[in-house]
Design an enzyme around this catalytic site. Structure first.
Site, PDB file in Angstrom:
ATOM      1  N   TRP A 263       5.462  69.157 -25.399  1.00  0.00           N
ATOM      2  CA  TRP A 263       5.571  70.456 -25.754  1.00  0.00           C
ATOM      3  C   TRP A 263       3.822  70.705 -25.767  1.00  0.00           C
ATOM      4  O   TRP A 263       4.128  72.188 -24.583  1.00  0.00           O
ATOM      5  CB  TRP A 263       5.873  70.959 -27.189  1.00  0.00           C
ATOM      6  CG  TRP A 263       7.037  69.877 -27.566  1.00  0.00           C
ATOM      7  CD1 TRP A 263       7.334  68.662 -27.996  1.00  0.00           C
ATOM      8  CD2 TRP A 263       8.679  70.491 -26.713  1.00  0.00           C
ATOM      9  NE1 TRP A 263       9.065  68.392 -28.243  1.00  0.00           N
ATOM     10  CE2 TRP A 263       9.377  69.086 -26.868  1.00  0.00           C
ATOM     11  CE3 TRP A 263       8.521  71.380 -25.878  1.00  0.00           C
ATOM     12  CZ2 TRP A 263      11.030  69.057 -26.663  1.00  0.00           C
ATOM     13  CZ3 TRP A 263      10.110  71.203 -25.849  1.00  0.00           C
ATOM     14  CH2 TRP A 263      11.213  70.696 -26.387  1.00  0.00           C
TER      15      TRP A 263
ATOM     16  N   ASP B 140       1.994  75.717 -33.030  1.00  0.00           N
ATOM     17  CA  ASP B 140       3.670  75.405 -33.112  1.00  0.00           C
ATOM     18  C   ASP B 140       3.423  73.985 -34.175  1.00  0.00           C
ATOM     19  O   ASP B 140       2.902  73.467 -33.636  1.00  0.00           O
ATOM     20  CB  ASP B 140       3.301  74.742 -31.282  1.00  0.00           C
ATOM     21  CG  ASP B 140       5.202  74.532 -31.286  1.00  0.00           C
ATOM     22  OD1 ASP B 140       5.592  74.454 -32.357  1.00  0.00           O
ATOM     23  OD2 ASP B 140       5.320  73.516 -30.809  1.00  0.00           O
TER      24      ASP B 140
ATOM     25  N   LYS C 222      14.005  71.460 -36.584  1.00  0.00           N
ATOM     26  CA  LYS C 222      13.746  70.463 -37.026  1.00  0.00           C
ATOM     27  C   LYS C 222      12.961  70.088 -38.081  1.00  0.00           C
ATOM     28  O   LYS C 222      13.035  68.874 -38.817  1.00  0.00           O
ATOM     29  CB  LYS C 222      11.663  70.257 -35.900  1.00  0.00           C
ATOM     30  CG  LYS C 222      11.862  70.228 -34.777  1.00  0.00           C
ATOM     31  CD  LYS C 222      12.311  68.960 -34.207  1.00  0.00           C
ATOM     32  CE  LYS C 222      12.047  68.880 -32.020  1.00  0.00           C
ATOM     33  NZ  LYS C 222      11.915  69.912 -32.042  1.00  0.00           N
TER      34      LYS C 222
END
Ligand SMILES: *Cc1c(COP(=O)(O)O)cnc(C)c1O
Length: 356
Positions: free
Chosen positions: A102, A169, A193
């Site tokens: 990511w 993030d 998540k």
């Protein structure tokens, strides 16, 4: 029967969130209307959005500190480009810490906007650790990091102190542990998540850092426009925002981040202790960088895969296979996963040891 759900995302949410979300789809606030068929400008939904934004800041201990919370569309992936669009000056620079898939996806997008300095990367060892020795140039517009690497199972335990704005993030560990969130200037997280269903992204922004890039920003990508419109610049993702609000209310009720951090620590201790004790398993990440959210582990001997897979499936466990880039197993233990589910997995591992 309800499964023990280790899915990495979308993932388990508290059972009462599923229950209340289902009720709101049939009849929202006893209005005789579904949550899905009312105007997002209605008084009832505006109250949902306002409370969700307010509660997010409250739980992060950022209320009254110059921050705004937004619920946007496009997932964490859209933030990969919204961040440079809003923060990187024309002819500017940004620094990125490359700790996984990511993080490198975020780097790729930022390169479309200007010069990117990768201050450190753990790609050389398949992202199994968090780089710690690095310097951040002080002429960059911001530093971007990824707090928890969902795929590789590593987590930043100590964040660097820098003189430039810090962007993080936090998709896969937001609301899971106590941090000094005021260290960050932008925090973003796809809801699916640890906060809610897929379809909305929480973005928390320190307002004073905006408006300095000198860029003309398309409205939908402009944080200032979204702040001004109180997260209703266009039709928000009403259902994901509502279900996220329910999850945040649940979190507050059980004692907030400090309380859930203790539970998460207990779950992680239970599983990592077994991985380290049981000779048939090994952890994938460097011990000191292990994630408390995504536990990545491997069988010592892949020939036993079929037996182990049949055993955990028979125990009612779901979502355990690892990401294709690491293999093995990944036990995602987000806030809503009860410790009883972890005990079931640990018992299967012990049983497996006695059967192999
Ligand atoms: C899942 C994930 C993403 C991607 O999220 P989307 O909402 O699917 O765009 C980004 N970063 C991290 C750390 C993730 O775990």
């Amino acid at each position: 029967m309800k499964k023990h759900n280790y899915s990495a995302g979308p993932c388990i949410l508290p059972q009462e969130v599923f229950q209340k979300s289902a009720e709101a789809i049939l009849d929202f606030n006893n209005s005789g209307l579904s949550l899905l068929e009312i105007s997002h400008r209605s008084k009832d939904f505006v109250a949902v959005m306002d409370e969700a934004r307010d509660l997010a800041l409250e739980l992060l201990d950022l209320k009254g500190k110059g921050y705004q919370a937004l619920f946007l569309h496009g997932g964490a992936s859209l933030e990969f480009l919204m961040v440079p669009y809003n923060l990187m000056k024309v002819d500017g620079k940004a620094a990125y810490l490359d700790t996984g898939t990511w993080a490198s996806a975020a780097i790729k997008e930022a390169k479309l906007f200007g010069e990117v300095t990768v201050v450190a990367s753990s790609k050389d060892e398949n992202y199994s650790y968090i780089p710690k020795e690095f310097t951040v140039p002080n002429d960059v517009d911001y530093l971007h990091c990824t707090s928890n690497n969902t795929i590789f199972g590593t987590q930043i335990k100590e964040f660097p102190t820098v003189s430039v704005p810090m962007v993080c993030d936090m998709s896969s560990d937001i609301f899971s542990r106590v941090l000094d969130f005021s260290k960050f200037d932008i925090i973003y997280a796809g809801a699916q998540k640890n906060m809610g269903p897929a379809g909305t992204t929480l973005v928390v922004i320190k307002e004073e850092i905006l408006g300095k890039s000198g860029r003309v920003i398309p409205s939908m990508l402009d944080y200032e426009k979204h702040i001004k419109a109180e997260s209703m610049y266009n039709t928000p993702a009403v259902f994901p925002v509502y279900a996220s609000l329910l999850t945040l209310q649940w979190l507050k009720k059980i004692g907030g981040i400090a309380a859930v951090e203790k539970l998460n620590q207990a779950k992680a201790n239970l599983l990592y202790t077994e991985i380290d004790r049981n000779p048939y398993f090994k952890g994938a990440a460097k011990v000191e960088d292990r994630s408390n959210m995504n536990v990545v582990f491997l069988l010592d001997n892949e020939e036993h895969t079929e037996l182990f897979d049949s055993m955990w499936k028979a125990a009612g466990i779901s979502g355990l296979p690892g990401h294709r880039s690491v293999g093995g197993y990944r036990a995602s233990m987000y806030n809503a996963l009860p410790i009883e589910s972890v005990q079931v997995l640990v018992d299967v591992m012990k049983d497996f040891e006695s059967q192999v």
